[in-house]
Design an enzyme around this catalytic site. Structure first.
Site, PDB file in Angstrom:
ATOM      1  N   ASP A  29      47.345  43.719  33.642  1.00 36.77           N
ATOM      2  CA  ASP A  29      48.285  43.426  34.444  1.00 36.77           C
ATOM      3  C   ASP A  29      49.666  43.797  34.114  1.00 36.77           C
ATOM      4  O   ASP A  29      50.168  43.913  32.627  1.00 36.77           O
ATOM      5  CB  ASP A  29      48.972  42.115  35.714  1.00 36.77           C
ATOM      6  CG  ASP A  29      49.721  42.384  36.015  1.00 36.77           C
ATOM      7  OD1 ASP A  29      49.754  42.883  36.820  1.00 36.77           O
ATOM      8  OD2 ASP A  29      49.799  40.524  36.276  1.00 36.77           O
ATOM      9  N   GLY A  30      50.166  44.914  34.589  1.00 37.43           N
ATOM     10  CA  GLY A  30      51.728  45.504  34.577  1.00 37.43           C
ATOM     11  C   GLY A  30      51.856  47.044  34.392  1.00 37.43           C
ATOM     12  O   GLY A  30      53.160  47.526  33.872  1.00 37.43           O
ATOM     13  N   ARG A  33      54.796  48.292  36.535  1.00 36.36           N
ATOM     14  CA  ARG A  33      56.619  48.241  36.092  1.00 36.36           C
ATOM     15  C   ARG A  33      56.525  48.890  34.729  1.00 36.36           C
ATOM     16  O   ARG A  33      57.542  49.157  34.541  1.00 36.36           O
ATOM     17  CB  ARG A  33      55.889  46.778  35.807  1.00 36.36           C
ATOM     18  CG  ARG A  33      56.823  46.247  37.147  1.00 36.36           C
ATOM     19  CD  ARG A  33      56.562  44.195  37.032  1.00 36.36           C
ATOM     20  NE  ARG A  33      54.748  43.682  36.304  1.00 36.36           N
ATOM     21  CZ  ARG A  33      54.329  43.053  36.376  1.00 36.36           C
ATOM     22  NH1 ARG A  33      55.413  41.843  35.669  1.00 36.36           N
ATOM     23  NH2 ARG A  33      53.128  42.520  36.158  1.00 36.36           N
ATOM     24  N   SER A  74      40.590  44.693  42.408  1.00 32.33           N
ATOM     25  CA  SER A  74      40.066  43.580  42.788  1.00 32.33           C
ATOM     26  C   SER A  74      39.745  44.178  43.704  1.00 32.33           C
ATOM     27  O   SER A  74      39.829  45.073  44.572  1.00 32.33           O
ATOM     28  CB  SER A  74      41.132  42.775  42.554  1.00 32.33           C
ATOM     29  OG  SER A  74      41.879  42.924  43.502  1.00 32.33           O
ATOM     30  N   THR A  75      39.060  43.043  44.931  1.00 38.98           N
ATOM     31  CA  THR A  75      38.596  43.599  46.482  1.00 38.98           C
ATOM     32  C   THR A  75      40.190  43.431  47.007  1.00 38.98           C
ATOM     33  O   THR A  75      39.729  43.537  48.450  1.00 38.98           O
ATOM     34  CB  THR A  75      37.894  42.387  46.858  1.00 38.98           C
ATOM     35  OG1 THR A  75      38.335  41.133  46.490  1.00 38.98           O
ATOM     36  CG2 THR A  75      36.240  42.055  46.439  1.00 38.98           C
ATOM     37  N   ASN A  77      42.691  45.424  45.671  1.00 33.80           N
ATOM     38  CA  ASN A  77      43.463  46.002  45.649  1.00 33.80           C
ATOM     39  C   ASN A  77      43.384  47.351  47.093  1.00 33.80           C
ATOM     40  O   ASN A  77      44.050  48.139  46.626  1.00 33.80           O
ATOM     41  CB  ASN A  77      43.104  46.337  44.489  1.00 33.80           C
ATOM     42  CG  ASN A  77      43.557  45.994  43.077  1.00 33.80           C
ATOM     43  OD1 ASN A  77      42.976  46.196  41.681  1.00 33.80           O
ATOM     44  ND2 ASN A  77      44.836  45.295  43.529  1.00 33.80           N
ATOM     45  N   ARG A  80      46.727  48.369  48.648  1.00 32.26           N
ATOM     46  CA  ARG A  80      47.498  49.306  48.430  1.00 32.26           C
ATOM     47  C   ARG A  80      47.696  50.070  48.850  1.00 32.26           C
ATOM     48  O   ARG A  80      46.461  50.688  49.808  1.00 32.26           O
ATOM     49  CB  ARG A  80      47.169  49.526  46.511  1.00 32.26           C
ATOM     50  CG  ARG A  80      47.404  48.382  45.636  1.00 32.26           C
ATOM     51  CD  ARG A  80      47.028  48.974  44.130  1.00 32.26           C
ATOM     52  NE  ARG A  80      47.274  47.190  43.931  1.00 32.26           N
ATOM     53  CZ  ARG A  80      48.044  46.898  42.369  1.00 32.26           C
ATOM     54  NH1 ARG A  80      48.112  48.090  41.263  1.00 32.26           N
ATOM     55  NH2 ARG A  80      48.204  45.752  41.665  1.00 32.26           N
ATOM     56  N   ARG A 201      48.737  33.431  36.675  1.00 31.58           N
ATOM     57  CA  ARG A 201      47.854  33.296  37.457  1.00 31.58           C
ATOM     58  C   ARG A 201      46.084  33.825  37.376  1.00 31.58           C
ATOM     59  O   ARG A 201      46.216  34.373  36.753  1.00 31.58           O
ATOM     60  CB  ARG A 201      48.087  32.716  38.989  1.00 31.58           C
ATOM     61  CG  ARG A 201      48.600  35.087  39.132  1.00 31.58           C
ATOM     62  CD  ARG A 201      49.006  34.856  40.579  1.00 31.58           C
ATOM     63  NE  ARG A 201      49.667  36.562  40.696  1.00 31.58           N
ATOM     64  CZ  ARG A 201      51.033  36.498  40.519  1.00 31.58           C
ATOM     65  NH1 ARG A 201      52.052  35.369  39.902  1.00 31.58           N
ATOM     66  NH2 ARG A 201      51.232  37.924  40.152  1.00 31.58           N
TER      67      ARG A 201
END
Ligand code: FPP
Length: 247
Positions: A29-30, A33, A74-75, A77, A80, A201
């Site tokens: 993740d990230g 950002r 992921s399902t 995503n 986006r 999470r």
């Protein structure tokens, strides 16, 4: 004189104090950002994320990890922007082609874990090719979870079980027999889940396989991770007392 990468490799192997998990699952993740912080488009974060992924695959192999699973799409995503989804589908294909020789050199057996349906057929084709090319590699299983959702995986398993039961092929299921209906029936339970970027999470990732995993959440954004970041996670894992429900 050692090259820097060779030196890092030797340092890794000298850490005999570390417990090595058999199966590490990673939520990378990230990326977005990280890119925004650098004044770059989000997609450049995913490009840098590919390099980070390769650093951890190499490090995992050096450490003797038996299986690594990466949450790459992921399902959820699909929600986006179209351009980011297109980029992620394209980079998935590209990685399977470009990185195949290195995966083979590293002894990694690549497996796709996910749901058919929306995933581009051209991506599926490249995944089939790399699975075929690496099927005799035995040093590490490398799972790419693409169009993966944990609830989807469980529901797909349940529906197949219902079909088999209706056809009279099945009367009841146990934990062991249920696992045979998952996308990768031979996937080990996860020993260590790592998520980067400060989010705490599991986001629909491997719920069946994570039940007794240790979890490590780190602040680093995915493109910034390297071997030493993985070692830090393993230090935390080593300090955990895994009781699996026992006193
Ligand atoms: C999460 O960061 C990352 C992703 C959804 C994609 C990860 C994909 C790669 C690293 C490319 C490798 C692909 C394969 C198939 C091996 P984010 O974009 O959600 O970051 P943010 O939370 O900062 O926006």
């Amino acid at each position: 004189m050692f090259q820097a990468s060779e030196w890092a490799g030797r340092c890794l192997l000298s850490r005999s104090d570390l417990k090595i998990p058999e199966h590490i699952a990673v939520i990378m993740d990230g990326n977005g950002r990280w890119a925004v912080e650098q004044g770059l488009p989000r997609t450049e974060g995913h490009r840098a994320g590919e390099e980070a992924l390769m650093r951890w695959v190499r490090a995992g192999r050096k450490l003797g990890v038996k299986e690594m699973s990466f949450y790459t799409f992921s399902t959820e995503n699909w929600n986006r922007s179209v351009s980011e989804v297109n980029f992620l589908m394209n980079i998935s294909k590209e990685i399977m082609v470009k990185r195949a020789p290195e995966f083979i050199d590293l002894g990694c057996q690549v497996r796709w874990v996910g749901r058919k349906g929306r995933i581009w057929s051209s991506v599926l084709r490249e995944l089939e090719v790399i699975q075929e090319k690496t099927k005799r590699c035995t040093d590490m299983v490398l799972n790419f979870c693409i169009n993966y959702g944990g609830r989807a995986e469980i529901l797909d398993a349940v529906n197949e079980i219902i079909d088999n039961a209706s056809a009279g092929k099945l009367k009841k299921v146990t934990e062991k027999s249920f696992a045979k209906y998952l996308y990768s029936p031979t996937m080990r339970d996860v020993d260590l889940l790592i998520r980067t970027s400060g989010e705490v999470r599991t986001s629909n990732f491997l719920p069946w396989q994570l039940v007794y995993s240790e979890m490590v959440f780190i602040e680093d954004k995915w493109p910034d991770v390297d071997e030493s970041t993985l070692i830090r996670c393993l230090e935390q894992y080593t300090s955990r007392d895994r009781r699996f429900g026992k006193a």
